[in-house]
Design a protein around this motif. Structure first.
Motif, short mmCIF file in Angstrom:
data_model
loop_
_atom_site.label_atom_id
_atom_site.label_comp_id
_atom_site.label_asym_id
_atom_site.label_seq_id
_atom_site.Cartn_x
_atom_site.Cartn_y
_atom_site.Cartn_z
N GLY A 202 0.80 -1.13 0.06
CA GLY A 202 0.01 -0.09 0.10
C GLY A 202 0.81 1.44 -0.07
O GLY A 202 0.29 2.29 0.14
N ARG A 203 2.10 1.19 -0.31
CA ARG A 203 2.84 2.39 0.03
C ARG A 203 2.97 3.40 -1.12
O ARG A 203 2.88 4.53 -1.04
N TRP A 204 2.60 3.16 -2.46
CA TRP A 204 2.69 4.18 -3.54
C TRP A 204 1.53 4.81 -4.20
O TRP A 204 0.45 4.41 -3.69
N ASP A 205 1.65 5.86 -4.68
CA ASP A 205 0.66 6.75 -5.59
C ASP A 205 0.56 6.04 -6.85
O ASP A 205 1.27 5.19 -7.23
N LEU A 206 -0.50 6.28 -7.61
CA LEU A 206 -0.87 6.09 -8.72
C LEU A 206 0.26 6.10 -9.72
O LEU A 206 0.48 5.21 -10.58
N ASN A 207 1.11 7.31 -9.90
CA ASN A 207 1.91 7.45 -10.86
C ASN A 207 3.12 6.29 -10.64
O ASN A 207 3.69 5.67 -11.55
N HIS A 208 3.69 6.23 -9.40
CA HIS A 208 4.84 5.38 -9.16
C HIS A 208 4.32 4.01 -9.38
O HIS A 208 4.95 3.16 -10.03
N ALA A 209 3.00 3.51 -8.91
CA ALA A 209 2.53 2.22 -9.19
C ALA A 209 2.41 2.02 -10.66
O ALA A 209 2.71 0.69 -11.10
N PRO B 82 -0.71 -2.23 -4.57
CA PRO B 82 0.37 -1.46 -4.94
C PRO B 82 0.06 -0.05 -4.16
O PRO B 82 1.10 0.74 -4.23
N MET B 83 -1.16 0.35 -3.94
CA MET B 83 -1.62 1.50 -3.20
C MET B 83 -2.46 1.66 -2.07
O MET B 83 -2.57 0.62 -1.72
N TRP B 84 -2.86 2.61 -1.50
CA TRP B 84 -3.22 2.91 -0.31
C TRP B 84 -4.68 1.84 -0.31
O TRP B 84 -5.59 1.77 -1.27
N HIS B 85 -4.80 1.24 0.88
CA HIS B 85 -5.95 0.19 0.87
C HIS B 85 -7.15 0.49 0.45
O HIS B 85 -7.89 -0.60 0.11
N HIS B 86 -7.77 1.68 0.61
CA HIS B 86 -8.92 1.95 0.43
C HIS B 86 -9.41 2.81 -0.85
O HIS B 86 -10.48 3.19 -1.12
N ASP B 87 -8.30 2.77 -1.87
CA ASP B 87 -8.26 3.50 -3.00
C ASP B 87 -8.78 2.83 -4.07
O ASP B 87 -8.08 2.20 -4.84
N ILE B 88 -10.35 2.85 -4.14
CA ILE B 88 -10.82 2.00 -5.09
C ILE B 88 -10.64 2.37 -6.61
O ILE B 88 -10.12 1.83 -7.27
N ASN B 89 -10.77 3.89 -6.63
CA ASN B 89 -10.53 4.30 -7.92
C ASN B 89 -9.21 4.20 -8.64
O ASN B 89 -9.03 3.95 -9.82
N GLY B 90 -8.33 4.44 -7.61
CA GLY B 90 -6.94 4.36 -8.13
C GLY B 90 -6.42 3.20 -8.62
O GLY B 90 -5.73 2.69 -9.43
N HIS B 91 -6.94 1.93 -7.98
CA HIS B 91 -6.65 0.75 -8.21
C HIS B 91 -7.39 0.16 -9.55
O HIS B 91 -6.79 -0.47 -10.19
N ALA B 92 -8.69 0.84 -9.68
CA ALA B 92 -9.44 0.62 -11.10
C ALA B 92 -8.73 1.19 -12.15
O ALA B 92 -8.47 0.46 -13.15
N GLN B 93 -8.00 2.55 -11.79
CA GLN B 93 -7.29 3.05 -13.06
C GLN B 93 -6.06 2.24 -13.14
O GLN B 93 -5.62 1.99 -14.63
N LEU B 94 -5.33 1.91 -12.27
CA LEU B 94 -4.20 1.19 -12.47
C LEU B 94 -4.42 -0.07 -13.17
O LEU B 94 -3.53 -0.60 -14.19
N ALA B 95 -5.66 -0.85 -12.77
CA ALA B 95 -5.94 -2.13 -13.25
C ALA B 95 -5.99 -1.81 -15.07
O ALA B 95 -5.75 -3.03 -15.95
N ARG B 96 -6.46 -0.72 -15.33
CA ARG B 96 -6.73 -0.58 -17.05
C ARG B 96 -5.41 -0.20 -17.54
O ARG B 96 -5.25 -0.18 -18.80
N GLN B 97 -4.29 0.34 -16.65
CA GLN B 97 -3.00 0.79 -17.29
C GLN B 97 -1.95 -0.37 -17.47
O GLN B 97 -1.06 -0.03 -18.18
N ILE B 98 -1.99 -1.35 -16.68
CA ILE B 98 -0.93 -2.39 -16.65
C ILE B 98 -1.53 -3.69 -17.02
O ILE B 98 -2.73 -3.89 -16.80
#
Ligand SMILES: [Mg+2]
Length: 370
Positions: A206-213, A231-247
């Motif tokens: 859970g350490r990183w932000d979206l850019n680093h992740a 990869p990111m903060w444990h409750h960041d649903i939108n961030g993880h959803a965005q990351l899932a689309r990018q990697i």
């Protein structure tokens, strides 16, 4: 058969070597605040949660077990585990101050003890009570070789030994160094050391932000990584959803989610591919099973986090059709009457009645704290 009494306990068990670290915490002991629940006939169920062995908070958890939930349980039928779980979550004083963290961990410990007790009263291992079968092959993957404070040489040596000598077919290593270059180097050398046939996972806690992740995440595809964990903060649903689309590497999370609602939101957002529910945090075996069913309904694999040292969740992994593998960390094995055991990378099916959580008396003496 009625519940007669609850006896709380706290164990602090040393970890491998002197200290282990991930990207956010370093610990020397694993904490097990828990409870023994005894029925009228003297049968006793054992349950506990998992912590970083910070005694002031472990005391709050066992206080919550004893004084908030204990009075709701005394005199109740040991067979009514699911309705007691519902009562603790919805109809206790904890509703206004909890629904996550300490109160949910206290409920988890109690629920695990109740399932252990129920299976013992019915004289069968928990996996059998839950409908599992004896010839199930549940794969183990090893997390205890990949800590972030292991220098690169030790990291590679440990990972290689777990594969070549212990027979593991899956390894997870921590990432989250200050430098992404160093993280990727560690992934690269481990991949080379264990070979292409072994499953490799990475965990950023859970350490990183979206850019680093995203920057690290796009590079992980070069190393055939099975999942990228927290990869990111444990409750960041939108961030993880965005990351899932990018990697292209799948995302795993859930070890710090405390309710089925949390899992539903992540699943609905397309923000998780491997569901890492942990019975010691989500509300015990009762809630674990509901989350595993939810994941199964979405065709997402359940790979439980290891807060219980695998003792009870081994039974769940054997019994639930949606669970292909379970984490392995051996710190607390020495505490149990029937410790979870891996042979050639596969978990052995437990034989003893109950949930596998029965503690040896000498473990209480050796590791018990007040
Ligand atoms: Mg993790």
């Amino acid at each position: 058969m009625k519940i007669k009494e609850l006896t709380p306990f706290i164990l602090h068990v040393p970890v491998t070597r002197d200290e282990i670290a991930d990207s956010t915490h370093a610990i020397t002991h694993w904490g097990m605040p828990g409870v023994m629940i005894t029925a009228e006939d003297g049968t006793t169920g054992y349950g506990y949660t998992g912590t970083h062995a910070f005694l002031p908070l472990d005391r709050v958890i066992v206080d919550c077990i004893e004084h908030t939930f204990g009075p709701l349980l005394i005199g109740k039928d040991v067979m009514q585990v699911e309705s007691l779980n519902e009562t603790m979550i919805k109809y206790s004083p904890a509703l206004w101050v909890g629904r996550g963290g300490i109160t949910q961990m206290a409920i988890s410990a109690i629920d695990i003890a109740l399932w252990d007790l129920k299976a013992k009263v019915l004289q069968m291992p928990l996996w059998k009570l839950l409908g599992g079968q004896e010839d199930t092959h549940l794969e183990a993957y090893n997390t205890d070789a990949g800590w972030l404070n292991w220098p690169q040489e030790l990291l590679v040596d440990d990972c290689r030994k777990q594969v070549e000598e212990a027979g593991f077919r899956g390894i997870k290593i921590k990432v989250g160094k200050a430098s992404a270059v160093e993280d990727l180097q560690r992934v690269e050398v481990v991949r080379k050391a264990i070979g292409d046939d072994i499953k490799l996972m990475v965990d950023a806690n859970g350490r990183w932000d979206l850019n680093h992740a995203t920057r690290v995440g796009v590079r992980l595809q070069d190393f055939d990584i099975i999942w990228f964990e927290e990869p990111m903060w444990h409750h960041d649903i939108n961030g993880h959803a965005q990351l899932a689309r990018q990697i292209s590497t799948p995302i795993a999370l859930g070890e710090l989610l405390y309710s089925i609602d949390d899992f539903r939101h992540f699943i609905n957002a397309g923000a998780v591919h491997f569901v890492q529910v942990d019975a010691v945090r989500v509300g015990g075996i009762t809630q674990w099973w509901k989350v595993a069913d939810l994941a199964y309904g979405h065709r997402l694999p359940v790979v439980p986090h290891h807060g219980d040292g695998g003792q009870a969740q081994l039974h769940l992994g054997i019994a639930h059709a949606g669970c292909p593998s379970l984490e392995y960390i051996p710190w607390t094995r020495r505490c149990f009457v029937e410790p979870m055991t891996v042979v050639d990378g596969m978990y052995q099916v437990p034989r003893e009645n109950g949930a596998g959580t029965t503690l040896k008396p000498e473990a209480m003496e050796q590791f018990g704290v007040k």
